[in-house]
Design a protein around this motif. Structure first.
Motif, short mmCIF file in Angstrom:
data_model
loop_
_atom_site.label_atom_id
_atom_site.label_comp_id
_atom_site.label_asym_id
_atom_site.label_seq_id
_atom_site.Cartn_x
_atom_site.Cartn_y
_atom_site.Cartn_z
N GLU A 52 0.84 -1.21 0.00
CA GLU A 52 0.00 0.00 0.00
C GLU A 52 0.87 1.26 0.00
OE1 GLU A 52 -3.30 0.61 -0.20
OE2 GLU A 52 -3.62 -1.50 -0.67
N PHE A 53 1.89 1.27 0.84
CA PHE A 53 2.78 2.43 0.90
C PHE A 53 3.52 2.61 -0.43
CE2 PHE A 53 2.61 2.92 5.58
CZ PHE A 53 2.64 4.30 5.64
N ALA A 54 3.90 1.48 -1.05
CA ALA A 54 4.70 1.56 -2.27
C ALA A 54 3.88 2.10 -3.45
CB ALA A 54 5.30 0.20 -2.60
N LYS A 55 2.55 2.18 -3.28
CA LYS A 55 1.72 2.77 -4.34
C LYS A 55 1.84 4.29 -4.37
CE LYS A 55 -1.97 -0.70 -4.29
NZ LYS A 55 -3.30 -0.94 -3.67
N LEU A 56 2.29 4.87 -3.27
CA LEU A 56 2.38 6.33 -3.20
C LEU A 56 3.49 6.83 -4.12
CD1 LEU A 56 2.00 6.81 0.66
CD2 LEU A 56 0.28 7.20 -1.08
N PRO A 57 3.35 8.04 -4.68
CA PRO A 57 4.35 8.53 -5.62
C PRO A 57 5.69 8.77 -4.94
CG PRO A 57 2.79 10.26 -5.06
CD PRO A 57 2.27 9.01 -4.44
N GLY A 58 6.77 8.29 -5.55
CA GLY A 58 8.11 8.54 -5.03
C GLY A 58 8.52 7.61 -3.90
N ILE A 59 7.67 6.61 -3.59
CA ILE A 59 8.00 5.67 -2.51
C ILE A 59 8.15 4.27 -3.10
CG2 ILE A 59 7.17 4.61 -0.38
CD1 ILE A 59 6.25 7.22 0.53
N GLY A 60 9.38 3.75 -3.03
CA GLY A 60 9.65 2.40 -3.53
C GLY A 60 9.46 1.37 -2.44
N LYS A 61 9.73 0.11 -2.78
CA LYS A 61 9.50 -0.98 -1.82
C LYS A 61 10.37 -0.84 -0.57
CE LYS A 61 6.66 -4.18 -3.53
NZ LYS A 61 6.21 -5.55 -3.41
N LYS A 62 11.63 -0.45 -0.75
CA LYS A 62 12.53 -0.37 0.39
C LYS A 62 12.12 0.75 1.35
CE LYS A 62 16.62 -2.86 -0.53
NZ LYS A 62 18.06 -2.96 -0.26
N THR A 63 11.77 1.89 0.79
CA THR A 63 11.31 3.00 1.64
C THR A 63 10.02 2.60 2.33
OG1 THR A 63 12.25 4.50 0.02
CG2 THR A 63 10.79 5.47 1.65
N ALA A 64 9.12 1.95 1.57
CA ALA A 64 7.84 1.52 2.14
C ALA A 64 8.09 0.60 3.34
CB ALA A 64 7.01 0.80 1.08
N LEU A 65 9.02 -0.32 3.20
CA LEU A 65 9.34 -1.23 4.31
C LEU A 65 9.86 -0.46 5.52
CD1 LEU A 65 9.62 -4.11 5.40
CD2 LEU A 65 11.91 -4.17 4.43
N ARG A 66 10.72 0.52 5.25
CA ARG A 66 11.26 1.33 6.34
C ARG A 66 10.13 2.05 7.09
NH1 ARG A 66 13.70 6.34 6.38
NH2 ARG A 66 13.34 6.54 4.16
N LEU A 67 9.17 2.61 6.33
CA LEU A 67 8.06 3.33 6.95
C LEU A 67 7.19 2.38 7.77
CD1 LEU A 67 7.02 5.69 4.01
CD2 LEU A 67 8.49 6.20 5.95
N VAL A 68 6.92 1.20 7.20
CA VAL A 68 6.05 0.24 7.89
C VAL A 68 6.71 -0.26 9.17
CG1 VAL A 68 5.00 -2.04 7.70
CG2 VAL A 68 4.78 -0.44 5.82
N LEU A 69 8.04 -0.54 9.10
CA LEU A 69 8.72 -1.01 10.31
C LEU A 69 8.77 0.10 11.36
CD1 LEU A 69 11.62 -3.17 8.85
CD2 LEU A 69 9.47 -3.92 9.83
N HIS A 70 8.82 1.34 10.91
CA HIS A 70 8.74 2.45 11.86
C HIS A 70 7.37 2.44 12.57
CE1 HIS A 70 9.03 6.56 13.47
NE2 HIS A 70 7.79 6.70 13.05
N LEU A 71 6.32 2.25 11.78
CA LEU A 71 4.96 2.22 12.36
C LEU A 71 4.81 1.05 13.32
CD1 LEU A 71 2.68 3.19 9.34
CD2 LEU A 71 3.18 4.54 11.37
N LEU A 72 5.47 -0.07 13.00
CA LEU A 72 5.39 -1.26 13.86
C LEU A 72 5.92 -0.97 15.26
CD1 LEU A 72 6.40 -4.68 12.34
CD2 LEU A 72 4.35 -4.05 13.58
N LYS A 73 6.85 -0.01 15.35
CA LYS A 73 7.43 0.31 16.66
C LYS A 73 6.54 1.27 17.45
CE LYS A 73 12.25 0.16 15.24
NZ LYS A 73 13.22 1.17 14.82
#
Lengths: 207, 207
Positions: free
Chosen positions: B14-35
């Motif tokens: 879902e995050f990777a669908k946003l403009p300018g956000i690739g899979k790696k950045t999306a993972l970083r954001l999601v793992l941040h939210l997990l914390k």
């Protein structure tokens, strides 16, 4: 930046809390979502809330899981008596993507870093020790980042493991593949000289 | 990149669908939210879904609004007979942040761009024309990006406005403040020569 709507402002502020996302990027993301269908955005919001609420951590290795035990621990094809100790789940993903490792993991959830107020008690070290004791693990491979905190963590855990007959190794440190000697730092270069490999084993391992 | 959990994977996708956000950045954001706390992440998800569901567009100027009429149109301190025509809400925010404009806006929602399949009918042009007719607007200021699409849109709307006694202007184009002549493109330089200003008005306006 003054926004014309409090709903918009809330959403922008929430996005701007994410690491590496400032107010302008947050606004761009929110305006992108505004152009999508209501259902698609609802799905976006729900999948994030649901992920946080329902995700589990493997009771054995502390990796992220959908069930009580993660898919790696539950996989009987993998060597259950080898444990690769990593800092976080991103490292698990990185190692898995090499397709070269067939054992299990243990996610510490960080490294010992007194300056950041992180001591051994905040990490999954006790669970690692009791797991090794219980499972009669053959080998522990440390795959921590090569820095002071990583080395401190290895040293601390290694001390704890002395009573057990387990082989303890760490991933090789040296010049990266494709790297240039000229640009390597002294520490890396010194270590890779100290830990030089016989060429036969290098050629065999490098295949 | 293989992820150990389908919940995690959904959120990353879902995050990777946003403009300018690739899979790696999306993972970083999601793992941040997990914390983060469950409540904080719930609030993040909800504020985005709620924004998309409940946000309104001003019935007069098509700007984003919390009510039927946006805060700029509802503000009686602003000159209601001047309309600044912009492409999107980001332009409204940019002009508002200069604190130099005290009229109202009209958000077109894009510019005429046949190559992208955007014709006049997809833009808020009819509402602009009927608004000018009804409100006896004194002046229209076009603040569109200086390119072919922007100029085409100005030309099209200006034709539509010919029956009405309204002054039509566009924001000045020329060398940016702090810019260097040497690096300006020919078009910009040629236009700023054509539209040269008497120094008195420049000094008065530039204060």
């Amino acid at each position: 930046m003054q926004l014309p709507s409090s709903l918009l402002e809330n959403a922008v502020n929430e996005f701007a809390k994410l690491p590496g996302i400032g107010k302008k990027t947050a606004l761009r993301l929110v305006l992108h979502l505004l152009k999508q269908d209501v259902e698609a955005v609802q799905h976006f919001g729900d999948s994030i809330s649901k992920m946080r609420k329902e995700i589990k951590f493997c009771q054995r290795c502390c990796n992220i899981a959908d069930a009580d035990i993660c898919s790696i621990c539950a996989n009987s094809m993998r060597k259950q008596d080898i444990i690769c100790v990593v800092e976080n789940i991103r490292d698990v993903i990185a190692i898995e993507s090499t397709q070269q490792y067939n054992g299990t993991y243990h996610v510490l959830g960080g490294v010992i870093s007194p300056l950041d107020g992180i001591g051994p008690d905040q990490l999954n070290i006790e669970t690692l020790v009791s797991r090794i004791q219980k499972e009669h693990t053959q080998e522990i491979i440390f795959a921590l980042n090569p820095n002071i905190q990583g080395d401190t963590t290895i040293y601390y855990i290694q001390k704890k493991l002395q009573p057990f007959p387990v082989k303890v190794t760490t991933i090789a440190r040296g010049i990266s593949f494709g790297g240039e000697l000229e640009y390597a730092d002294e520490m890396t270069l010194a270590r890779s000289l100290q830990n030089r490999l016989p060429v036969e084993s290098y050629v065999a391992g490098g295949r």
